[in-house]
Each structure stands twice: as structure tokens, then as C-alpha cells.
Design a protein around this motif. Structure first.
Motif, PDB file in Angstrom:
ATOM      1  N   SER A 173       0.809  -0.998  -0.170  1.00  0.00           N
ATOM      2  CA  SER A 173       0.446  -0.101   0.126  1.00  0.00           C
ATOM      3  C   SER A 173       0.997   1.173   0.175  1.00  0.00           C
ATOM      4  N   GLU A 188     -16.723  -2.359   1.606  1.00  0.00           N
ATOM      5  CA  GLU A 188     -16.093  -3.224   0.814  1.00  0.00           C
ATOM      6  C   GLU A 188     -14.874  -3.780   1.331  1.00  0.00           C
ATOM      7  N   LYS A 220     -13.273  -6.642   3.747  1.00  0.00           N
ATOM      8  CA  LYS A 220     -12.536  -7.676   4.478  1.00  0.00           C
ATOM      9  C   LYS A 220     -12.725  -7.887   5.740  1.00  0.00           C
ATOM     10  N   ALA A 227      -6.978  -0.868   2.814  1.00  0.00           N
ATOM     11  CA  ALA A 227      -7.916  -0.971   1.257  1.00  0.00           C
ATOM     12  C   ALA A 227      -6.475  -1.384   0.334  1.00  0.00           C
ATOM     13  N   GLN A 272      -5.529  -4.637   0.128  1.00  0.00           N
ATOM     14  CA  GLN A 272      -6.806  -6.093   0.115  1.00  0.00           C
ATOM     15  C   GLN A 272      -6.745  -6.162  -1.523  1.00  0.00           C
ATOM     16  N   ASN A 273      -6.261  -5.041  -2.421  1.00  0.00           N
ATOM     17  CA  ASN A 273      -7.011  -5.101  -3.526  1.00  0.00           C
ATOM     18  C   ASN A 273      -5.827  -4.374  -4.521  1.00  0.00           C
ATOM     19  N   ASP A 282      -3.083  -5.011  -7.762  1.00  0.00           N
ATOM     20  CA  ASP A 282      -2.386  -6.823  -9.129  1.00  0.00           C
ATOM     21  C   ASP A 282      -1.455  -6.230  -9.325  1.00  0.00           C
ATOM     22  N   VAL A 299      -6.805  -2.229  -7.014  1.00  0.00           N
ATOM     23  CA  VAL A 299      -7.760  -2.083  -7.630  1.00  0.00           C
ATOM     24  C   VAL A 299      -9.453  -1.647  -6.760  1.00  0.00           C
ATOM     25  N   TRP A 300      -9.786  -0.607  -6.426  1.00  0.00           N
ATOM     26  CA  TRP A 300     -10.316   0.345  -5.638  1.00  0.00           C
ATOM     27  C   TRP A 300     -11.717  -0.869  -5.223  1.00  0.00           C
ATOM     28  N   PRO A 301     -11.931  -0.364  -4.275  1.00  0.00           N
ATOM     29  CA  PRO A 301     -13.625  -0.845  -4.411  1.00  0.00           C
ATOM     30  C   PRO A 301     -14.476   0.276  -4.004  1.00  0.00           C
ATOM     31  N   GLY A 303      -6.806   2.698 -10.370  1.00  0.00           N
ATOM     32  CA  GLY A 303      -7.488   1.851 -10.079  1.00  0.00           C
ATOM     33  C   GLY A 303      -8.077   2.094  -9.979  1.00  0.00           C
ATOM     34  N   ARG A 348     -11.164  -4.976 -12.292  1.00  0.00           N
ATOM     35  CA  ARG A 348     -11.360  -6.207 -11.852  1.00  0.00           C
ATOM     36  C   ARG A 348     -10.955  -7.786 -13.207  1.00  0.00           C
TER      37      ARG A 348
END
Lengths: 565, 565
Positions: free
Chosen positions: A22, A189, A191, A453, A456-457, A459, A464-466, A525, A548
Motif C-alpha cells: 500500500s 467493501e 474484508k 484497503a 486487500q485490493n 494486482d 484495484v479500488w472498491p 485503480g 477487475r
């Protein structure tokens, strides 16, 4: 937003001190820029994300009935002395002197200030319950600021403080906040898991942390694979084993272990599994040394140990001189057999059911085999002393413990009357008597959520934003036409249409080549990308790709609009 | 908002140190609460107003093309040393040391930090122009914090900084910001004037202040009654008189003025109007003493004097010993006749056309009558040295000067290259050469606006908010029914209807008696009040009253809804 009028500054090189993904991606995307250790400027791009998180937090706090206030960042020493935290808070408290030589601190948290506000504003039970919150800049002088905004010194926090006449009322608001936090992290969004936690220095009894699950998390979390039980490993209870201690079968035997000190060394040398060995440490107690015993394959949980009545706080190991003086041997050879009576022997639940175990011989170069509690060794008390491990029984009796890493993004506390008593904050109750207020406090690390965030998101291409926290939901990529066609006009019209429908859209009209533009949009993202190109306009289609997805597809204009309806 | 779920806490007693009406009313309305000198908590009510102001400022900054960022409050010393302001900024700069003994300050302004950001982010003319702004907490360690949030130490500020390749581009953005500020204060329904100002310590050349006009204002403003000319009195030019000097008619005559020193005393004693007398002061120059002369009825403008080449900065009066040594007389008897040649005599434009005037005799207890320039007294240079007064000709040739008091709420500067040079912030221009950035800076005191608005909008009952910054636009006052009627249901339904129409409405369901409720709503200044009472519901009407009106009227439900359509 037209990106030609925005300041987007993605970068290729990332400083070597950016250890986690991050931090690396926020720097590469140009979301933040370091000013000094633990101090970051939020660029226009970064701030868009931060504000989206802030807005969700604010909406849910309002929905839950909390009322927003704004307290000063600069706080007078006198107030912190009333609670004793001017000294106790430690090095994280940034202190300063004004031109009149009066001392202040840059608020790391606001229990003192809000309780001072409450004692002035609240007089009657009729005003209660109340929950005041703010979204405000805090400063904590971390010893080792790192991971970018994940562990910065200056950061944005949502802190809320509730006031009640009774513990029951406090508990209702506590669960109200618990549910609000659950809604916030769900809407974002993420986890996440709410986990039981230790109250630590803030005080209070019941407390939960909210963790975003990520490999890079600094916290270890234990959760059940058969229920919704979850706890910080600091706090997670290790249950008593299902079966009790078996009767001694072997005789006590002293064996030479000339250079073997660690459990691994002794276990290998003697051919006994670590789970058949006893790990004994000596720590400094309130009244002389204290022995703590866990199974060889387990580890002491320091938070649990710190709560033993015999200990003054976090366990501090006795040093070699103290051990030699007390036992006549060096560390590595300590065991419960024949320990002086003055040393309490506190034994973990699992260690207490061992039979015929290996332990230190209290002589240099020697261990015992075939040791047994009561017959050979004194056992003062059995306690839960160890860290839970994967496969342990869940404390709620359902399923087994699994371990995960988490990033703490929220924390809810039932403080009780601790601060209200110190600051004498009370109201008149229904019967006309003065009553000290019960308090809860509820924090969310707003800026940390942005980093969490990303953990978790992401690549290989970037973030890859929620959708709820993306800087824009969709970007229109205008590919500069080679011929004098109306591509720009088509892009402008689609941009205006989407804006009119309330879609949070960016138009990338910077004139970059397609490759560079796509790489930028993937790095930062944006969830949806629509390409407006000469070929597409000629064919009446737009190339669409979700961040995604790995494939793009051709959509008509109506299909594009329908996608964001 | 249902006020039963809100925290409204109006108070009757106001501390004696609340000198101005906005401070008194903000405390009485319970908008703010003092934490320590110059530090205030914004209550839920106060914050609603602050956020409304903030939202208007943000909207207009975005509309003007500025881009929002967020910079740290805590700033490293090293950066402030690059511009020399670590020392020069003076006592307002709150300094602090972190746990590693490194020095920081709590940012009172962000020229250093934003220029550091720019030098790292900006490389090419293609990225320009850019205007970064933030709405952020500042700290200035005022010697005498007072007037509540009007001159607080911690306050909310909108600060913007623009970057340009050329002075022309900077000037365009300057006027763009000037227009944005005009829109902001117009939208907030404030009576304000943009006035020419002195650049002061921030630096730069062209600059305007935006003043909210109010009796309690700390600044004096000069404006024309025949044009839109306006300037801070510090800056306003006093034009040369229309007619020149007349020829001497009287002979020079020394007269005894044994105890008369001030213009008033001398003028009364000699029977000569103050406008026929000359006021002469001696100040410390770069190279010995300097005499400054203005007409007896005028006053020296210290800002103008500070810009004289002969002076090192703000004028400092020579003390009695210096005067006695230079002239042999005490202060009160100084005049230009026979002054030593080493003392330059700098004369204001109006004083320079005097003839046959009275002035000090440079001997204790003596003045001259019938003095004339050139014939009797040396005159080194004529300058604009005085403060303008009511009735002066406007510098733009249109109308006369009038004076007013103002509260500075905004300030726009053309800084030029001052900070960019100090911090070496440059970009590559069109021809491939490195060029130092030109900068503008643009501030608005967001929290001060709240207080300033009250200074313009209050009456005996309390605050009278302009609608755009009222905590709520309309309040429904639910009068508790004596009988079991459906008054509450009617109020709830109207409340829901108004909310559904997007009206910012409060429902006062606190169960107070009508008198107390109305007094509260008048004190906190809600623009529109609708009463829902038993009698009204029976008659199918609602009593409506605008905060600015003295009379109420009965409206049907449809009329109420139409009022806020």
C-alpha cells in the motif's frame, strides 16, 4: 473532472523504505508525498479517496445518532494532569510550550477534552444519552513511523465519545456503534473482522477491534472456522484441554544436556517432542521472582501474563545474575522441580496436564526426564498463559481456531467511569442525586483505512479500488484522433451525460498515448474504463473494461449509460 | 434534525471577557466553548454553521478550478529555515520538539510546505498553471487571543497557492481568485468590500483584503462614495491637494508657548486652526534622525512612513535624550525652521502646501507663527505620509473618501517568486530552460467568517443568520398539546414532507414551553419558524414568522410548503 485540469503525477521509482504494497502503490499513484518522518501531504488524488472514506464514516455516524463536534488539536497540560496521562501516555505525546511558557500537547486522542466539554455542558440525566464525534487530525509521536499513512505520526481519525447514566445504557450504545462500524466497513467493501481485544492503556473493560484482513497486518487474529468468534491473539483464550492429567508412569531422572538450552535443542537431543517438554521462565514479580510454565511448543502470551496478580504489569524476564543468584544455574536450565518455595509456579492449562515431561534441572548442563506435577514439582496455580495456535478449540465451543493477520482500523471501548471520575463529570439523576457519567469511546483510523484497503485490493498493475472509495467510479479515456474527426466531441458529450446522471466520472483528456493512459488508470485503480477512440466512434461503440476483469468488450452508448444507471 | 436527539445548550450568563457581540452570542447560543486561551471546541450547533461556510468556500474554489489537497499541520524546521522564516515569523510560530529532539512548528500558513510539494511534483510548464488549496486547522500563537473565534489561536483556514510560469498568468489567476472570493462572500450574504492592502510580512506586491464591514472590526477601511475604490487605511493614498502653495504673507515670528506642546494645546493657545499648524516628529533613520511633517489635523501613516528609503522599517520615535542632543529642546517644540542640515525633512503632500503656518520653535517653550517653506524652512522631499480622512478626494478621482471598520476575512496575494526562489522550485519552460515558479496565495478565515457574520446580523433577541449559513433554514416548533390530540403527528408529517423536499429543517420536539422554545430559536438565529400547536392544528393553520420580521402570520400547510419550495 477533466484530468487535464487536475494534478495527476504517477511515479516510476519508489523509495526503498516503502516496505508494504500500500505504501509503494500510494507513492507510485502519487496519492501521498512525504514531508518528514510520519508526515504526509495528501495530493489531490489521495485526498479524493480519503474524503470518500470520511463521507461514509460521517454518514453512518449520523445515521447511528452520533452528533458531530470539533475539538481543538492543541490541548492544555492541566487537563491531562487531571487524568494522570500527561506523564503516563509516554513518548507518543507530542508536548509543546506556547509563548507564555504554558505547556500543551498535540492531541493524540480526546478523552480529556471531551470529558471537560461534557462536565461543562451536561447537568441533567434529561440530556443523556449523547454521543459526540469528530473527524479530526491527530498526532502520535511513533518511535518508528513506517508503512506510509498506515503508521504515520499525523493522521485523520474519527473519534466518538458517548455519555450515559448507566452501564446498561452504555452497553446499548456500544453495540449501536459496533453495528455502525460493521456497516461502515461493509459499505467500504472491505474484508474485515470485529475481534475481541484487550483494553490496554485507554482503559475500560469490554472492547472490540475491527481489523481489515491482510498479510501485511501488524496484528495476529484468532478466529473460529465454525462460528463468528474472533479475537486478537493478545486476547484469545486458550481453553483447558478436554482430557486431564494422566498418572505418572516414568521415574524422575536427571540427564546431562551439556550445551542444550532451548526447547528445540533439548527436544532434539533427548528425542522428545517439544509438546512433551516444559518451558519455564523466571520473571520479576511484585514480591520476588515468579516462574511461568508453558508447554514446549507453546508461547507465553504477554498480555495474559501481565494480568497475573503476582506481576506488576508486562512481564520482564529476570536477568542472568538474578537467576544464578536464585537457582545457581543459568537461563536455559530452569525447571519447576526443586524450585525455592518463595517462587510461585504459575502453569498454563495445557502445561498443567503434562505427565512424564522434560524440564530444566536447575543445574547448568542438566535437565530432568520423567518429571510430573505434584509428585516432583510444585504447581501454585493453573492459568491461561499462552498464545493460541492454529487448531486450538474455539472458546465458544464451535470449531477450531485459525490464525490470520489484521490491520486495526477501528476500536470500540466501554470505558466506564474512569475519565468521568478523574475529571469529576457528573449529572443529576432522576432522583436528584449527582451521578458520575459512564462513557464509551469509539475510534476509526480514517487515513489508515485508505492504506488498508489497498493491502486487500491490488494486482500487478496497481490498485484495484472498491467502488465506494475509488477516486472516480469511471474514467473516459480519450484517445487523440489522428484525423480531424469528432472523437473529442463524442467524449465530451458522453462525459456531460454521465455527469448529469450523477456518475462520478473523470475524463482523461491529457493527450497521452493509449498505453501510458491505461497504465496510469490501472495504477490508480479506477473501477471502470471506457475508451473513446477514432475507430470506436466510427463503429458507434466504446471499449469497456472493468478494472477487475482481464477482458474488454465493446458497448454501445446506451449500454455504457445503462452500466452506470 | 430532531432537537430532542441533538445537543442544544443555550446559556444565560456570558463571561465578562466576551467583549464583542459575536463572542457573546456564540457563547450564549452554545456554539463554542472555551478550552483554553484562544482554543475553542465547536459544539454540534456551532459546527453546523462552520460546515456550511466551509461548503460554500469549497464549492466556489472547485468552481474556480482550484484543486484540493491536505498538507500536514506539523512542519519541519528545516523547511522554514530555507525561507528564513523560522526566526523571522516571530512569536506567533508555535514550535515543538519531537521525541528525537527534532524541531517542528504547528503550521500558521503553508507557503513552505506547498512550495516543497511543488518542487517535488512539478517539472514541466505543461503541468501549469495549478492552484492547490486546503481547508485545514492552523495555529498562530497570538499575544492576546480575544473576541472568541474572531482572533483565536487555533482556527480553520482555507489556504490556496497557485503556481505559474509567468507574472501574467499569475495575475490572471489572482483575479480569478478575487472573483471567486467575491462570489463566496456574496453567496454568504455578507456586506463586504475587497480593499487594496499592504502586502506586509507575507511578501509580494499586489494584494487585496476582503473585509466584512462591522463596527467592531479591527481594521479601518477607506472607500469612495463615488466609485468602487476601497483600500485599507494602512494603504489608502492621500492625494496631493488640488491647489498649490500660496505665497508667504506673514512674517516669521517666534512666540512663547510655555507649556503648550500638543497640536491641540498650541492651536487653542494661539487661536490658529489645527489645519494651520505643522506636526513634526523625529524618527530614527538609517543614517541619523529624520523629520516627518504632516498637517496638525492629520496623522502619520506608519506603513507609508516605513517605506521611506531613509527609514529601516516601521518608524521608531527618537527619545527625549536624542531630541535634546540634536536640537537642544524637548519633544513638543520641534519644527522644521532651523533644523540641522543633517536631518532630512520629509513633508506630507498636504503639509507641503501650507503657508504662514505655526510650527515648533526648536527651543523649549517656543513656537513659530507665520512660518513658510523654502523662505524659512528646508523641505527635503514631498511624500504621501498621512492617513486618509473622511472627505479626502478618492485616489481614482471619483467621489470622496469615507471611512468604515472592517473584519478581514480573506486576503489574496501575488507573491511572485519569493518562496519559489528560496526553495528553488522551478520547472522547464517551453524553450527547455529552467524557470523559477511565480506564485500567488489566497487565504480565507473560515472560522472567523462565522463570527464576522454575527457582527453584521444580530438584534436584541440574538443572532439573525443569513440563510446560507444558518444551522437550519427552518424550525418547526412543536407546542406540547394539553389534550390528547394529533399535534405531534401533524408536526412529524410536516417535518417529513419538508425533509423529503430537501429543506434543511429542525423539529423542536424537546417539550419546552413556547416562550423558552421561541427564545432559544431566536437566540440561535433560525431564519424561519413554523409553530405547530393545538389551536393551529384545529384551525388547519400554522403560525409562521421570519426571524427578520416582527410580525407572524397564519399559513395553510400548502403555503408553508410553498414558502420553502
Amino acid at each position: 473532472m477533466r484530468l487535464s485540469k487536475f494534478h495527476l503525477a504517477t511515479v516510476k521509482e519508489v523509495p526503498a523504505d516503502a516496505e508494504i504494497v500500500s505504501h509503494q502503490l500510494m507513492l507510485r499513484a502519487g496519492m501521498i508525498r512525504k514531508l518528514a518522518a510520519g508526515l504526509y501531504t495528501w495530493s489531490p488524488l489521495g485526498l479524493r479517496v480519503l474524503r470518500k472514506v470520511e463521507a461514509v464514516v460521517r454518514e453512518e455516524m449520523n445515521r447511528a445518532g452520533a452528533i458531530e463536534v470539533l475539538m481543538p488539536a492543541v490541548q492544555p497540560r492541566e487537563l491531562w494532569e487531571e487524568t494522570g496521562r500527561w506523564e503516563k501516555f509516554g513518548g507518543q505525546l507530542l508536548k509543546m510550550k506556547d509563548r507564555k511558557e504554558a505547556w500543551y500537547c498535540f492531541g493524540p486522542t480526546h478523552e480529556e477534552v471531551v470529558t471537560d466539554f461534557a462536565r461543562a455542558e451536561l447537568h441533567s440525566y434529561k440530556q443523556l444519552p449523547l454521543n459526540f464525534y469528530q473527524i479530526q487530525t491527530k498526532f502520535r509521536d511513533e518511535i518508528r513511523p513506517r508503512f506510509g499513512v498506515m503508521r504515520a505520526r499525523e493522521f485523520l481519525m474519527k473519534d466518538a465519545y458517548s455519555f450515559h447514566l448507566s452501564a446498561e445504557c452504555l452497553e446499548r450504545e456500544y453495540w449501536n456503534m459496533y453495528n455502525a462500524y460493521t456497516r461502515i466497513f461493509t459499505r467500504l467493501e472491505l474484508k474485515f473482522r470485529p475481534v475481541q481485544a484487550d483494553a490496554g492503556a485507554i482503559g475500560g473493560s469490554v472492547t472490540h477491534e475491527f481489523h481489515v484482513l491482510a498479510e501485511s497486518g501488524e496484528d495476529a487474529i484468532a478466529f473460529s472456522d465454525g462460528s463468528d468468534y474472533a479475537a486478537n491473539v493478545e486476547k484469545a483464550e486458550a481453553m483447558a484441554p478436554a482430557t486431564g492429567r494422566t498418572a505418572p508412569a516414568a521415574a524422575l531422572e536427571r540427564v546431562a544436556t551439556p550445551t542444550q538450552r532451548s526447547i528445540d535443542e533439548v527436544s532434539g537431543f533427548l528425542g522428545v517432542a517439544a509438546a512433551g517438554c516444559l518451558k519455564t521462565i523466571l520473571v520479576r514479580g511484585n514480591d520476588g521472582l515468579v516462574a511461568l510454565c508453558v508447554r514446549g511448543d507453546h508461547e507465553i502470551n504477554e498480555i495474559k501474563a501481565s494480568k497475573l496478580a503476582e506481576l506488576p504489569g508486562e512481564p520482564v524476564l529476570a536477568d542472568e545474575a538474578e537467576i544464578v543468584k536464585a537457582l545457581g544455574c543459568k537461563p536455559g536450565f530452569i525447571g519447576p522441580v526443586g524450585l525455592p518455595d518463595s517462587i510461585p509456579v504459575i502453569v498454563d492449562r495445557d502445561a498443567a496436564v503434562l505427565a512424564d515431561f522434560v524440564c530444566g534441572g536447575n543445574q547448568d548442563g542438566s535437565h530432568y526426564r520423567g518429571a510430573n506435577w505434584l509428585r516432583d514439582a510444585r504447581l501454585s496455580r493453573v492459568e491461561d498463559l499462552r498464545k493460541v495456535v492454529d487448531g486450538d478449540a474455539s472458546p465458544d465451543g464451535k470449531g477450531q481456531i485459525r490464525l490470520a493477520r489484521g490491520i486495526e482500523v477501528g476500536h470500540v471501548f466501554q470505558l466506564g467511569t474512569k475519565y468521568a471520575e478523574a475529571l469529576n463529570a457528573s449529572v443529576i439523576d432522576q432522583s436528584g442525586k449527582s451521578q458520575v457519567l459512564a462513557m464509551g469511546c469509539y475510534g476509526i483510523g480514517v487515513s489508515r483505512i485508505v492504506a488498508a484497503a489497498i493491502e486487500q485490493n491490488f494486482d500487478a498493475a496497481g490498485i484495484v479500488w472498491p467502488e465506494p472509495m475509488a477516486p472516480w467510479r469511471v474514467v473516459l479515456c480519450l484517445i487523440n484522433p489522428k484525423n480531424d474527426t469528432n472523437v473529442a466531441a463524442v467524449a465530451d458529450a458522453l462525459y456531460a451525460d454521465l455527469q448529469a446522471r450523477g456518475v462520478d466520472v473523470a475524463l482523461d483528456d491529457r493527450g497521452l498515448r493509449a498505453g501510458g493512459m491505461f497504465a496510469d488508470m490501472e495504477l490508480i485503480g479506477i473501477p471502470h474504463r471506457v475508451v473513446v477512440s477514432e475507430r470506436g466512434v466510427a463503429a458507434g461503440t466504446f471499449e469497456y473494461r472493468a478494472r477487475r476483469d482481464s477482458e474488454s468488450r465493446q458497448l454501445s452508448r446506451d449500454e455504457v449509460l445503462a452500466l452506470f444507471a
